[in-house]
Design an enzyme around this catalytic site. Sequence first.
Site, PDB file in Angstrom:
ATOM      1  N   HIS A 100       0.860  -1.254   0.127  1.00  0.00           N
ATOM      2  CA  HIS A 100      -0.062   0.087   0.080  1.00  0.00           C
ATOM      3  C   HIS A 100       0.882   1.260  -0.133  1.00  0.00           C
ATOM      4  O   HIS A 100       1.946   1.392   0.575  1.00  0.00           O
ATOM      5  CB  HIS A 100      -0.675  -0.004   1.102  1.00  0.00           C
ATOM      6  CG  HIS A 100      -0.016  -0.099   2.660  1.00  0.00           C
ATOM      7  ND1 HIS A 100       0.217  -1.464   2.933  1.00  0.00           N
ATOM      8  CD2 HIS A 100       0.260   0.576   3.456  1.00  0.00           C
ATOM      9  CE1 HIS A 100       0.739  -1.365   4.308  1.00  0.00           C
ATOM     10  NE2 HIS A 100       0.623  -0.184   4.363  1.00  0.00           N
ATOM     11  N   HIS A 102       1.001   5.239   1.193  1.00  0.00           N
ATOM     12  CA  HIS A 102       0.335   6.152   1.740  1.00  0.00           C
ATOM     13  C   HIS A 102       0.421   7.438   1.111  1.00  0.00           C
ATOM     14  O   HIS A 102       1.473   8.063   0.782  1.00  0.00           O
ATOM     15  CB  HIS A 102       1.243   6.329   3.128  1.00  0.00           C
ATOM     16  CG  HIS A 102       0.996   5.044   3.991  1.00  0.00           C
ATOM     17  ND1 HIS A 102       0.491   5.118   5.317  1.00  0.00           N
ATOM     18  CD2 HIS A 102       1.762   4.019   4.123  1.00  0.00           C
ATOM     19  CE1 HIS A 102       0.567   4.048   6.023  1.00  0.00           C
ATOM     20  NE2 HIS A 102       1.487   3.342   5.320  1.00  0.00           N
TER      21      HIS A 102
HETATM   22  P1  5GP Z   1       1.979   0.238   7.235  1.00  0.00           P
HETATM   23  O1  5GP Z   1       2.723   0.326   8.576  1.00  0.00           O
HETATM   24  O2  5GP Z   1       1.807  -1.349   6.984  1.00  0.00           O
HETATM   25  O3  5GP Z   1       2.671   0.906   6.352  1.00  0.00           O
HETATM   26  O4  5GP Z   1       0.516   0.996   7.523  1.00  0.00           O
HETATM   27  C1  5GP Z   1      -0.633   0.176   7.609  1.00  0.00           C
HETATM   28  C2  5GP Z   1      -1.752   1.337   7.604  1.00  0.00           C
HETATM   29  O5  5GP Z   1      -2.974   0.823   7.517  1.00  0.00           O
HETATM   30  C3  5GP Z   1      -1.723   2.003   9.029  1.00  0.00           C
HETATM   31  O6  5GP Z   1      -1.570   3.568   8.818  1.00  0.00           O
HETATM   32  C4  5GP Z   1      -3.190   1.600   9.601  1.00  0.00           C
HETATM   33  O7  5GP Z   1      -3.654   2.872  10.580  1.00  0.00           O
HETATM   34  C5  5GP Z   1      -3.874   1.333   8.526  1.00  0.00           C
HETATM   35  N1  5GP Z   1      -4.776   0.348   8.868  1.00  0.00           N
HETATM   36  C6  5GP Z   1      -4.693  -0.895   9.425  1.00  0.00           C
HETATM   37  N2  5GP Z   1      -5.851  -1.521   9.574  1.00  0.00           N
HETATM   38  C7  5GP Z   1      -6.689  -1.000   8.885  1.00  0.00           C
HETATM   39  C8  5GP Z   1      -8.209  -0.891   8.691  1.00  0.00           C
HETATM   40  O8  5GP Z   1      -8.959  -2.100   8.877  1.00  0.00           O
HETATM   41  N3  5GP Z   1      -8.719  -0.161   7.988  1.00  0.00           N
HETATM   42  C9  5GP Z   1      -8.247   0.996   7.540  1.00  0.00           C
HETATM   43  N4  5GP Z   1      -8.881   1.753   6.632  1.00  0.00           N
HETATM   44  N5  5GP Z   1      -6.834   1.238   7.695  1.00  0.00           N
HETATM   45  C10 5GP Z   1      -6.134   0.432   8.415  1.00  0.00           C
END
Ligand code: 5GP
Length: 140
Positions: A100, A102
Site C-alpha cells: 500500500h 500512503h
Molecule cells: P503500514 O505500517 O503497514 O505501512 O501501514 C498500515 C496502515 O494501515 C496504518 O496506517 C493503519 O492505520 C492502516 N490500517 C490498519 N488496519 C486498517 C483497517 O482495517 N482499515 C483501514 N482503513 N486502515 C487500516
Amino acid sequence: MPEDCVFCAIVDGDIPSRTVHETDDVLAFLDANPLAPGHTLVIPKEHHQHVGDLPADLSRAVFDVVSELTPRVQAAVECDAANVGINDGEAAGQEVPHMHAHIIPRSADDGGEPIHAVAGFRPDLTDEELDEIAADVRNA
Ligand code: 5GP
Ligand code: ZN
C-alpha cells in the site's frame, strides 16, 4: 489471498472502509488511524506484499492512481503538500503485509518531518563506497 489479510478483507467487503477511489485493479480508502486529515491508502486489489512483487501492469495501475489521487486529496483537505510513501517490508515499518502507498497530506505548521526522518543513523559513505553501491544496484 491470505485468510488473515485485513486489506484483502477490505477488498472483499468483509471489513468496511471509506473508499475514495476505485478501479478494476486498485482501491483507495482512508486510513483508519490517520496521521493527517485525508490520509489515504492506495492498494492493488490483488494480494502482494512488496512493491517489487507487483506485475508491471498492476504496478502502473497503482502508481497511476497515486499520481492522480494525490492532488485530489490535497484539494479535498485544502493543503498543497503531501508525503507519499511505502513501508516496504517489516524492518521498514510495514505492519499490513499487503502493498500500500500512503498519501499523507501535509501543511507547514503540522509539526511533521520530511520523509528523510524515517531512517536511522545516516551512514558516512566515501565516494568509493557510493560508486560501489551504485554498481551493486546496477548489477543486482
Ligand atoms: P503500514 O505500517 O503497514 O505501512 O501501514 C498500515 C496502515 O494501515 C496504518 O496506517 C493503519 O492505520 C492502516 N490500517 C490498519 N488496519 C486498517 C483497517 O482495517 N482499515 C483501514 N482503513 N486502515 C487500516
Ligand atoms: Zn491482502
